[in-house]
Scaffold this active site. Structure first.
Site, mmCIF file in Angstrom:
data_model
loop_
_atom_site.group_PDB
_atom_site.id
_atom_site.type_symbol
_atom_site.label_atom_id
_atom_site.label_comp_id
_atom_site.label_asym_id
_atom_site.label_seq_id
_atom_site.Cartn_x
_atom_site.Cartn_y
_atom_site.Cartn_z
ATOM 1 N N ASP A 134 5.634 -2.771 3.835
ATOM 2 C CA ASP A 134 4.890 -4.038 3.940
ATOM 3 C C ASP A 134 3.778 -4.118 2.899
ATOM 4 O OD1 ASP A 134 3.951 -1.901 5.713
ATOM 5 O OD2 ASP A 134 2.302 -3.254 6.186
ATOM 6 N N GLY A 164 -2.129 -10.560 9.567
ATOM 7 C CA GLY A 164 -2.943 -10.522 10.770
ATOM 8 C C GLY A 164 -4.388 -10.932 10.525
ATOM 9 N N ARG A 176 6.689 -9.453 0.464
ATOM 10 C CA ARG A 176 6.788 -7.998 0.440
ATOM 11 C C ARG A 176 8.208 -7.559 0.751
ATOM 12 N NH1 ARG A 176 1.273 -7.050 2.365
ATOM 13 N NH2 ARG A 176 0.286 -9.062 2.089
ATOM 14 N N ASP A 224 -2.428 -4.817 -1.596
ATOM 15 C CA ASP A 224 -3.005 -4.189 -0.404
ATOM 16 C C ASP A 224 -3.771 -2.909 -0.721
ATOM 17 O OD1 ASP A 224 -2.247 -6.259 1.126
ATOM 18 O OD2 ASP A 224 -0.968 -5.148 2.482
ATOM 19 N N GLY A 275 3.092 -9.011 9.811
ATOM 20 C CA GLY A 275 2.656 -10.358 9.407
ATOM 21 C C GLY A 275 1.194 -10.354 9.003
HETATM 22 P P1 AMP Z 1 -2.650 -2.850 6.250
HETATM 23 O O1 AMP Z 1 -2.708 -1.468 6.760
HETATM 24 O O2 AMP Z 1 -3.994 -3.412 5.821
HETATM 25 O O3 AMP Z 1 -1.612 -3.066 5.217
HETATM 26 O O4 AMP Z 1 -2.277 -3.771 7.507
HETATM 27 C C1 AMP Z 1 -1.170 -3.555 8.326
HETATM 28 C C2 AMP Z 1 -1.061 -4.690 9.294
HETATM 29 O O5 AMP Z 1 -2.197 -4.759 10.144
HETATM 30 C C3 AMP Z 1 -0.918 -6.074 8.665
HETATM 31 O O6 AMP Z 1 -0.048 -6.822 9.460
HETATM 32 C C4 AMP Z 1 -2.318 -6.597 8.733
HETATM 33 O O7 AMP Z 1 -2.356 -8.002 8.727
HETATM 34 C C5 AMP Z 1 -2.799 -6.039 10.067
HETATM 35 N N1 AMP Z 1 -4.262 -5.908 10.136
HETATM 36 C C6 AMP Z 1 -5.043 -5.044 9.440
HETATM 37 N N2 AMP Z 1 -6.342 -5.200 9.767
HETATM 38 C C7 AMP Z 1 -6.392 -6.193 10.681
HETATM 39 C C8 AMP Z 1 -7.453 -6.819 11.418
HETATM 40 N N3 AMP Z 1 -8.724 -6.457 11.275
HETATM 41 N N4 AMP Z 1 -7.110 -7.807 12.269
HETATM 42 C C9 AMP Z 1 -5.848 -8.176 12.439
HETATM 43 N N5 AMP Z 1 -4.809 -7.631 11.787
HETATM 44 C C10 AMP Z 1 -5.072 -6.650 10.922
HETATM 45 MG MG MG Z 2 -0.718 -4.419 4.295
#
Ligand code: AMP
Ligand code: MG
Length: 496
Positions: free
Chosen positions: A254, A94, A185, A264, A92
């Protein structure tokens, strides 16, 4: 916020009208001292936004989450996903908050999202924030991709929050405003099929057709039609990545948008030297998402998308599976066709003959062997065309064609002579297909370094230069240069 600013952002919130299990309503968390980094006036105009009202010191509140436009219904989307092949049932948004959607000046549905806007119910252990580095990287690369003609999410704004985020040390916090036709996604569909929530899948499917694939509105089997269409957009998307040397870096389910936009931007990077096995991402130790593996990774993700659509493809499970498999099996050919078209255009060939792929493969093999710069080699080939004008950027000082290229050039030129197109047409095709500028990693790193020291000039210059990647002005000559030994970037970090 003034009434005029509020009235200028008429969000429609079509995602917020979908079944409630698809999202959580959540407000961005206020930041202490928002400051502008950049506002994308051209994109704002395309979105029908009032630039004069928004590119102002006051409006920085909107793009930092401190001020919420009246019509917005902020939310975080629910999704799951396979990360490096491992199933993660709950991910989700985040750290991203969707403000809402607008109809752009072409009538296209566009979503406006603040990324780095604070914690949401999906933050798990994260802080919901982003630091300056990845925000600048995403701004630079997504806008460069758009100018290169590659489908992508866009960057509308970037701001500093005035707060520090803890990463490897204390880093300046930042927020990017991301614009997408849709942030849905493969992992969004996966979340709901894993819970056997068919009403959610049906709503998502309808939403994707309404917003991104209106041509499928009257399809007799919307699920099969949507699957086939998404196979096509992904085949073409990855073919375009390959043709400009782009490595996404984290092609998890995702991180694959159903809209067909690149989404992303994490540890992504462009090839300097041509190397099909190239991996930049520090977290991709097995090379799962290496340059040459991107088509296969896309196909694997699509097979997961198919799983979620099966109940709607046919009531009979066996029939649904057979039909979905038949569509998925078309991916390699559809990808190959898109890839051949895009790559052959780079060498001036618009009508493919059976030997052309071999000619192309020979070229790529010799580039790999000689570790030649991918982008500069194609610029060099363009400059060899008989009718080529003197290039605004003279790459000869830093690009030496590999010795083995000469024999290949002879064969290639013979082939061009057989074509029905004129030499001028071949040249035009090459000029449209071979960027002189790409966002090179060492330049992005240098921009981030300067920005951390509060100098945003290199960032602004790079963004500006990359708006014209195919015909850059002379003053951006230095940006075409490959990294020297000291500058070369071997690893990129997710750096969330
Ligand atoms: P990503 O690797 O950026 O595609 O992120 C994978 C997951 O981690 C997604 O659900 C993001 O929303 C969550 N996420 C990445 N960075 C953060 C952060 N600093 N705080 C909270 N959730 C995060
Ligand atoms: Mg992502």
């Amino acid at each position: 916020m003034t009434n005029a600013v509020n009235a200028s952002m008429p969000f429609q919130n079509r995602f917020a009208q979908l079944p409630p299990q698809l999202f959580s309503e959540v407000l961005p968390t206020a930041v202490s001292n928002p400051q502008w980094i950049k506002f994308n006036e051209a994109l704002a105009t395309e979105l029908g936004l009032d630039v004069a009202l928004l590119n102002t010191p006051d409006a920085v509140g909107i793009f930092s989450g401190n001020a919420i436009p009246e019509a917005a219904k902020p939310l975080a989307m629910t999704y799951a996903g396979h990360q490096f092949g491992h199933w993660v049932p709950q991910l989700g948004d985040g750290r991203a908050v969707l403000l809402g959607d607008l109809q752009d000046t072409h009538g296209q549905y566009r979503e406006i999202q603040l990324k780095g806007a604070g914690v949401t119910p999906y933050s798990r252990n994260g802080d919901g924030r982003a630091w300056l580095g990845p925000v600048l990287r995403e701004y630079i690369v997504s806008e460069a991709m758009s100018a290169l003609g590659v489908p992508t999410t866009r960057a509308l704004a970037a701001v500093l929050t005035g707060d520090e985020v803890r990463r490897e040390g204390a880093m300046p916090g930042a927020i990017i405003t991301r614009v997408a036709k849709s942030h849905v996604r493969v992992g969004t569909f996966q979340y709901f099929i894993a819970r056997n929530d068919l009403p959610a899948i049906e709503a998502l499917m309808q939403h994707m057709i309404n917003t991104c694939y209106p041509q499928l509105k009257d399809a007799s089997n919307p699920a099969a039609a949507l699957f086939s269409e998404v196979i096509g957009t992904q085949a073409d998307l990855v073919a375009q990545w390959q043709s400009v040397g782009f490595i996404h870096g984290v092609m998890n389910t995702d991180n694959m948008a159903i809209s067909g936009e690149t989404i992303d931007y994490g540890p992504c990077a462009f090839l300097d030297e041509y190397d099909p096995k190239k991996v930049f991402s520090s977290i991709d130790q097995m090379g799962r998402y290496a340059y040459a593996n991107q088509p296969a990774a896309a196909q694997w993700n699509l097979s997961n998308f198919a799983q979620a659509l099966l109940p709607f493809i046919d009531d009979d499970k066996e029939v649904a599976l057979t039909n979905a498999q038949a569509l998925l099996d078309e991916f390699p050919q559809r990808y190959q066709a898109a890839y051949a078209q895009r790559m052959l255009a780079k060498i001036g060939i618009s009508e493919q003959l059976s030997d052309d792929i071999e000619l192309l493969t020979e070229l790529l093999d010799l580039l790999a062997e000689s570790k030649a710069d991918f982008t500069l080699t194609f610029s060099h080939l363009t400059s060899l065309m008989p009718s080529a004008p003197k290039a605004t950027i003279d790459t000869n000082q830093y690009y030496q064609p590999p010795g083995s290229l000469q024999a290949w050039v002879g064969k290639w030129q013979q082939r061009l002579e057989q074509l029905n197109t004129s030499s001028a047409q071949q040249l035009a095709l090459m000029q449209q297909s071979n960027p002189a500028l790409i966002p090179r990693n060492h330049r992005i790193e240098a921009c981030i370094q300067s920005a951390v020291e509060n100098n945003f000039e290199p960032f602004n210059d790079l963004v500006e230069a990359l708006q014209q990647p195919y015909s850059p002005s002379e003053r951006y000559e230095y940006l075409a240069q490959p990294p020297n030994e000291r500058e070369v970037v071997t690893k990129t970090f997710c750096g969330t």
